[in-house]
Design an enzyme around this catalytic site. Sequence first.
Site, PDB file in Angstrom:
ATOM      1  N   ARG A 104       0.855  -1.201   0.000  1.00 28.64           N
ATOM      2  CA  ARG A 104       0.000   0.000   0.000  1.00 28.64           C
ATOM      3  C   ARG A 104       0.880   1.236   0.000  1.00 28.64           C
ATOM      4  O   ARG A 104       1.766   1.366   0.838  1.00 28.64           O
ATOM      5  CB  ARG A 104      -0.864   0.052   1.263  1.00 28.64           C
ATOM      6  CG  ARG A 104      -1.987  -0.881   1.295  1.00 28.64           C
ATOM      7  CD  ARG A 104      -3.021  -0.514   2.338  1.00 28.64           C
ATOM      8  NE  ARG A 104      -2.559   0.077   3.573  1.00 28.64           N
ATOM      9  CZ  ARG A 104      -3.357   0.479   4.538  1.00 28.64           C
ATOM     10  NH1 ARG A 104      -4.671   0.360   4.388  1.00 28.64           N
ATOM     11  NH2 ARG A 104      -2.894   0.986   5.639  1.00 28.64           N
ATOM     12  N   THR A 108      -1.380   7.446  -0.429  1.00 28.28           N
ATOM     13  CA  THR A 108      -2.680   7.296  -1.116  1.00 28.28           C
ATOM     14  C   THR A 108      -3.451   6.080  -0.614  1.00 28.28           C
ATOM     15  O   THR A 108      -4.651   5.964  -0.844  1.00 28.28           O
ATOM     16  CB  THR A 108      -2.465   7.120  -2.628  1.00 28.28           C
ATOM     17  OG1 THR A 108      -1.775   5.874  -2.830  1.00 28.28           O
ATOM     18  CG2 THR A 108      -1.668   8.267  -3.223  1.00 28.28           C
ATOM     19  N   ASP A 200       0.613  -3.034  12.218  1.00 30.84           N
ATOM     20  CA  ASP A 200       1.059  -3.468  10.891  1.00 30.84           C
ATOM     21  C   ASP A 200       1.395  -4.955  10.936  1.00 30.84           C
ATOM     22  O   ASP A 200       2.388  -5.365  11.546  1.00 30.84           O
ATOM     23  CB  ASP A 200       2.290  -2.646  10.466  1.00 30.84           C
ATOM     24  CG  ASP A 200       2.659  -2.912   9.017  1.00 30.84           C
ATOM     25  OD1 ASP A 200       2.896  -4.091   8.678  1.00 30.84           O
ATOM     26  OD2 ASP A 200       2.705  -1.954   8.233  1.00 30.84           O
ATOM     27  N   ASP A 203       4.920  -6.069   9.602  1.00 30.17           N
ATOM     28  CA  ASP A 203       6.017  -5.712  10.514  1.00 30.17           C
ATOM     29  C   ASP A 203       6.021  -6.610  11.743  1.00 30.17           C
ATOM     30  O   ASP A 203       7.090  -6.998  12.237  1.00 30.17           O
ATOM     31  CB  ASP A 203       5.885  -4.245  10.950  1.00 30.17           C
ATOM     32  CG  ASP A 203       6.320  -3.287   9.853  1.00 30.17           C
ATOM     33  OD1 ASP A 203       7.001  -3.728   8.909  1.00 30.17           O
ATOM     34  OD2 ASP A 203       5.967  -2.094   9.939  1.00 30.17           O
TER      35      ASP A 203
HETATM   36  C1  PRP Z   1      -1.145  -4.675   4.489  1.00 30.41           C
HETATM   37  C2  PRP Z   1      -1.948  -5.941   4.658  1.00 30.41           C
HETATM   38  C3  PRP Z   1      -2.795  -5.945   3.425  1.00 30.41           C
HETATM   39  C4  PRP Z   1      -3.079  -4.482   3.222  1.00 30.41           C
HETATM   40  C5  PRP Z   1      -4.467  -4.209   3.722  1.00 30.41           C
HETATM   41  O1  PRP Z   1      -0.100  -4.857   3.626  1.00 30.41           O
HETATM   42  O2  PRP Z   1      -1.154  -7.087   4.796  1.00 30.41           O
HETATM   43  O3  PRP Z   1      -2.149  -6.499   2.295  1.00 30.41           O
HETATM   44  O4  PRP Z   1      -2.113  -3.762   3.982  1.00 30.41           O
HETATM   45  O5  PRP Z   1      -4.819  -2.895   3.475  1.00 30.41           O
HETATM   46  P1  PRP Z   1      -5.938  -2.507   2.408  1.00 30.41           P
HETATM   47  O6  PRP Z   1      -7.118  -3.376   2.673  1.00 30.41           O
HETATM   48  O7  PRP Z   1      -6.204  -1.045   2.737  1.00 30.41           O
HETATM   49  O8  PRP Z   1      -5.365  -2.653   1.034  1.00 30.41           O
HETATM   50  P2  PRP Z   1       1.015  -3.736   3.354  1.00 30.41           P
HETATM   51  O9  PRP Z   1       0.641  -2.931   2.151  1.00 30.41           O
HETATM   52  O10 PRP Z   1       1.273  -2.973   4.614  1.00 30.41           O
HETATM   53  O11 PRP Z   1       2.263  -4.571   2.909  1.00 30.41           O
HETATM   54  P3  PRP Z   1       3.149  -5.615   3.751  1.00 30.41           P
HETATM   55  O12 PRP Z   1       2.301  -6.834   3.993  1.00 30.41           O
HETATM   56  O13 PRP Z   1       4.270  -5.886   2.827  1.00 30.41           O
HETATM   57  O14 PRP Z   1       3.581  -4.949   5.034  1.00 30.41           O
HETATM   58  N1  URA Z   2      -2.346  -3.184   7.020  1.00 31.84           N
HETATM   59  C1  URA Z   2      -1.982  -3.608   8.260  1.00 31.84           C
HETATM   60  O1  URA Z   2      -1.004  -4.350   8.419  1.00 31.84           O
HETATM   61  N2  URA Z   2      -2.721  -3.212   9.305  1.00 31.84           N
HETATM   62  C2  URA Z   2      -3.793  -2.417   9.165  1.00 31.84           C
HETATM   63  O2  URA Z   2      -4.436  -2.092  10.177  1.00 31.84           O
HETATM   64  C3  URA Z   2      -4.144  -1.977   7.884  1.00 31.84           C
HETATM   65  C4  URA Z   2      -3.410  -2.382   6.826  1.00 31.84           C
END
Ligand code: PRP
Ligand code: URA
Length: 209
Positions: A104, A108, A200, A203
Amino acid sequence: MGNVVIFDHPLIQHKISILRNVHTGNKQFRELIEEISSLMGYEALRDLPLEEVEITTPITTCKTKMLSGKKLAIVPILRAGLGMVNGIHALVPAAKVGHIGLYRDPDTHEPHEYYCKLPDRIGERQIFVLDPMLATGGSAVAAVDFIKQHGGKDIKFLCIICAPQGLEALRKAHPDVDIYCGCMDQGLNEHAYIVPGLGDAGDRIFGTK
Ligand code: PRP
Ligand code: URA
């Protein structure tokens, strides 16, 4: 229209409460994500087709049921979806695993794709898309769009925590997809994080920040 299952099982609620706790460390967090995924998978796999086979027990022969061997695909959304794979794969070891890389944009909140590799003959497979967090729904919608563009048809989405907005967005974009959520939270904050959520997920699984 696909089904929506929000789990009310006490084991799932208990384990999600530990996940939420800011003091839960990375190791326990990973273990819980896997355990919850396995419990959710038990329900999400309930309509696997069976076939009748004849076997010999120590007492006699009998006709009994076994999985018919329908092709399955497990598709985690990177990174956090990786934490859910083993919990499902342990239940269906013959399933093939694909990967979709999405992150994400922090400003945005739009998803950006950086990797995709799906198992062959994806159109013949029952597909389980995994991501612990369904926040705005952007990542889930993009992942399912992508799988459908590659021919995927029979798709289920599993998440551990959803926001109402994300569930609504996924339902609207892909009404045919069955959705399984460990629990539904109140909503999103100004950074599009789920509230109360667990922070997160990527993380906390991988120990990054
Ligand atoms: C997080 C999570 C989802 C997304 C959810 O991933 O694991 O994929 O955000 O958010 P959304 O419903 O608003 O799209 P992130 O983009 O943080 O990537 P990561 O798993 O690599 O940390
Ligand atoms: N992605 C995450 O990991 N946590 C949230 O709460 C939203 C998006």
